[in-house]
Each structure stands twice: as C-alpha cells, then as structure tokens.
Design an enzyme around this catalytic site. Structure first.
Site, PDB file in Angstrom:
ATOM      1  N   GLY A   1       0.826  -1.200   0.000  1.00 50.96           N
ATOM      2  CA  GLY A   1       0.000   0.000   0.000  1.00 50.96           C
ATOM      3  C   GLY A   1       0.866   1.257   0.000  1.00 50.96           C
ATOM      4  O   GLY A   1       2.097   1.177  -0.027  1.00 50.96           O
TER       5      GLY A   1
ATOM      6  N   GLY B   1       2.734   5.112   7.060  1.00 45.24           N
ATOM      7  CA  GLY B   1       1.594   5.442   7.913  1.00 45.24           C
ATOM      8  C   GLY B   1       1.412   4.412   9.023  1.00 45.24           C
ATOM      9  O   GLY B   1       0.892   4.715  10.083  1.00 45.24           O
TER      10      GLY B   1
ATOM     11  N   GLU C   1       9.512  -2.391   4.621  1.00 45.53           N
ATOM     12  CA  GLU C   1       8.836  -2.278   3.320  1.00 45.53           C
ATOM     13  C   GLU C   1       9.824  -1.885   2.227  1.00 45.53           C
ATOM     14  O   GLU C   1       9.763  -2.390   1.104  1.00 45.53           O
ATOM     15  CB  GLU C   1       7.724  -1.227   3.393  1.00 45.53           C
ATOM     16  CG  GLU C   1       6.510  -1.701   4.164  1.00 45.53           C
ATOM     17  CD  GLU C   1       5.440  -0.638   4.282  1.00 45.53           C
ATOM     18  OE1 GLU C   1       4.293  -0.995   4.543  1.00 45.53           O
ATOM     19  OE2 GLU C   1       5.754   0.554   4.129  1.00 45.53           O
TER      20      GLU C   1
END
Ligand SMILES: O=C[C@H](O)[C@H](O)[C@H](O)COP(=O)(O)O
Length: 276
Positions: free
Chosen positions: A91, A105, A112
């Site tokens: 995402g 977030g 990631e």
C-alpha cells in the site's frame, strides 16, 4: 465479485486488479506489504488456489503481514533467505505523478523498503484518495464531530492537516533528529509519533521511534533530494519516501473503475480500467 461499499471497495478493487495482473503462476517468491489494503492482496492470492500457492514463499514487511501470511496458511520466508523477490505488492499513503510514494503510515517503511528494493517488480495498491499530483498535497480531514463546541461564535471546524514524511529513528537520537528536521531541513512541525493505546511513542517492529515531518511544497517537490538530506541526519534509520522504486500503482475509484499509473520506458503513463 460482491459489492463492498466506499473506501473498502476501492481498496479491494485496486488489490484484486494488481494481483490479477502481476502475481502470475511462475512467480514463486512474493513480497507482502503492510496496511489496510494488503489483506485484500492476500485474499486474492488465496483465490488463485492451493496448488499454485503451495509452491510459493511469501516474504512479510512486518508483524501485520507476517500474521496475514500465517493465518492464510501460506509459506512464510524472509528476505535474508530470498534476496531476490519476484513481485512485491504494498500500500501507500500518497503516490505522485512520477510514482514517488510516501509510506510509513503504519510505521513499517524500513522493512517495506527492503522488500520493495529486493523485488524485480514493485507494485502499489491504494484507494483513490492516495492518487496525488505531487507529494504532500493530500491533506487528511478530521471531522467536525470530533471537535464539538457549544460556542455559537466558534462553530465546529473541519481541521485539515498534512501527515508528513514518516522517518524511523533510533530512540537515542530522536530529539536531535527532531531538532535538525525543524531547524536545518525546514520542517517546523516535525513531531514524534505517539501511540494511541499506550503511553509514549509508537515503537516500530525494529524497536525504533517514528517522526512525522511535514514539508512545504517547495521542499518536497524533488522527493529524491529531500530523501537524501533526511537520510544523512545521524540517527535516521529509514525515510518513508520511496523514489524510483515502484513500477506501477493501482488506485480503486469510487465509481468502480481502476486508475493505473505505470512506468513505460522513461515515462509514467496513466490509464484506466472502466467499471465492469
Ligand atoms: O507503514 C505502513 C505502510 O507504508 C502502508 O502500506 C501505508 O501506510 C498504506 O496503508 P493503507 O493501505 O492502510 O492505506
């Protein structure tokens, strides 16, 4: 596919479309990102069937995606065993016209980024709110219901704020990094991210803290150069600016269509899949 209303429907649409296009039968090592859109990625991968998935290994970007992989009964691996990943899907908090992203977030951006960079193909999935012309443009709105007031001269306001760039820092250095972000790099409102159901700061999967640093349009207009400046601050572990990593981003829209931004040669082109 059954209807799923609103934002959740848009997330699922983006995730399903990206899996259908990019997770192919010959892909054996697959990176699974973090956040609220990624469960739909895993859901769609499961729908490809046990036969395909038993020959695959899934690499998580943090605690949440590790749990998702385990709960789905998929094979769990790690990037230290699999240095090259076929495809990673993740995402994003905001994606600009050049496919630069703000991520973190959920405070997962260090892992990631490692899993994104290890992938031959890195794909973003998000709802339409994340599709932006430039980074830092999207403001989050806090509903007036959250700030009721009985004073007729001061009616409830919709408060808008820019979330900023998430920056993972070693706890020992957080105050110094904050000072440098505020006074040297021009982010006066940089702040330590505080936990919601715990006293004190958010602690990442790597036992670090997170600073959120909003930057003016002028300072963030060249995200790669801002990324380098932030990363050079001593104590910074990783910055939630992902520049020149994503090959494509899928955005689910309210009307059931999907907007795709993808790299083609030296350009990013935008196209759309109409609602079915
Ligand atoms: O650290 C979290 C990640 O970067 C998420 O991928 C990002 O915050 C987007 O999450 P969501 O899909 O919930 O909007």
């Amino acid at each position: 596919m059954s209807q799923l209303p609103g934002i959740e429907g848009a997330k699922r649409l983006a995730a399903y479309t990206a899996v259908d296009k990019h997770i192919l039968p010959h892909h054996k090592i697959i990176g699974i990102g973090s956040g609220s859109t990624v469960p739909y990625v895993v859901e769609r991968i499961m729908q490809q069937g046990t036969e395909l998935n038993k020959a695959r290994i899934f690499i998580p970007t943090g605690f949440q995606s590790k749990e998702l992989i385990i709960e789905a009964g998929l094979n769990l691996g790690d990037v230290d065993q699999h240095l090259t990943i076929d495809v990673t899907i993740d995402g994003a908090d905001e994606v600009d016209a050049q496919l630069n992203c703000i991520k973190g977030g959920g405070a997962c951006h260090l892992r990631e980024k490692v899993i994104a960079e290890a992938a031959k193909t890195f794909i973003i999935v998000a709802d339409y709110r994340k599709n932006s012309e430039y980074l830092g443009k999207n403001v989050r709105s806090l509903s007036p219901d959250l700030f009721p007031t009985n004073n007729p001269f001061f009616p409830p306001l919709t408060i808008q704020f820019v979330h900023g760039v998430p920056i993972e820092v070693v706890p020992f250095a957080y105050a110094k990094v904050l000072q440098n972000l505020r006074s040297v790099l021009g982010s006066p409102n940089a702040s330590l991210r505080m936990a919601k159901a715990k006293a004190g700061p958010v602690v990442t999967d790597n036992a670090n803290f997170v600073i959120d640093a909003p930057f003016s349009r002028d300072l963030i207009k060249d995200p790669s150069s801002l990324l380098t400046k932030i990363k050079l601050l001593t104590g910074v572990v990783e910055v939630g600016l992902f520049c020149n990593i994503a090959q494509a981003a899928y955005f689910g829209n309210q009307d059931g269509s999907v907007t795709i931004k993808r790299v083609e040669g030296a350009k990013v082109i935008e196209e759309s899949i109409p609602a079915s």
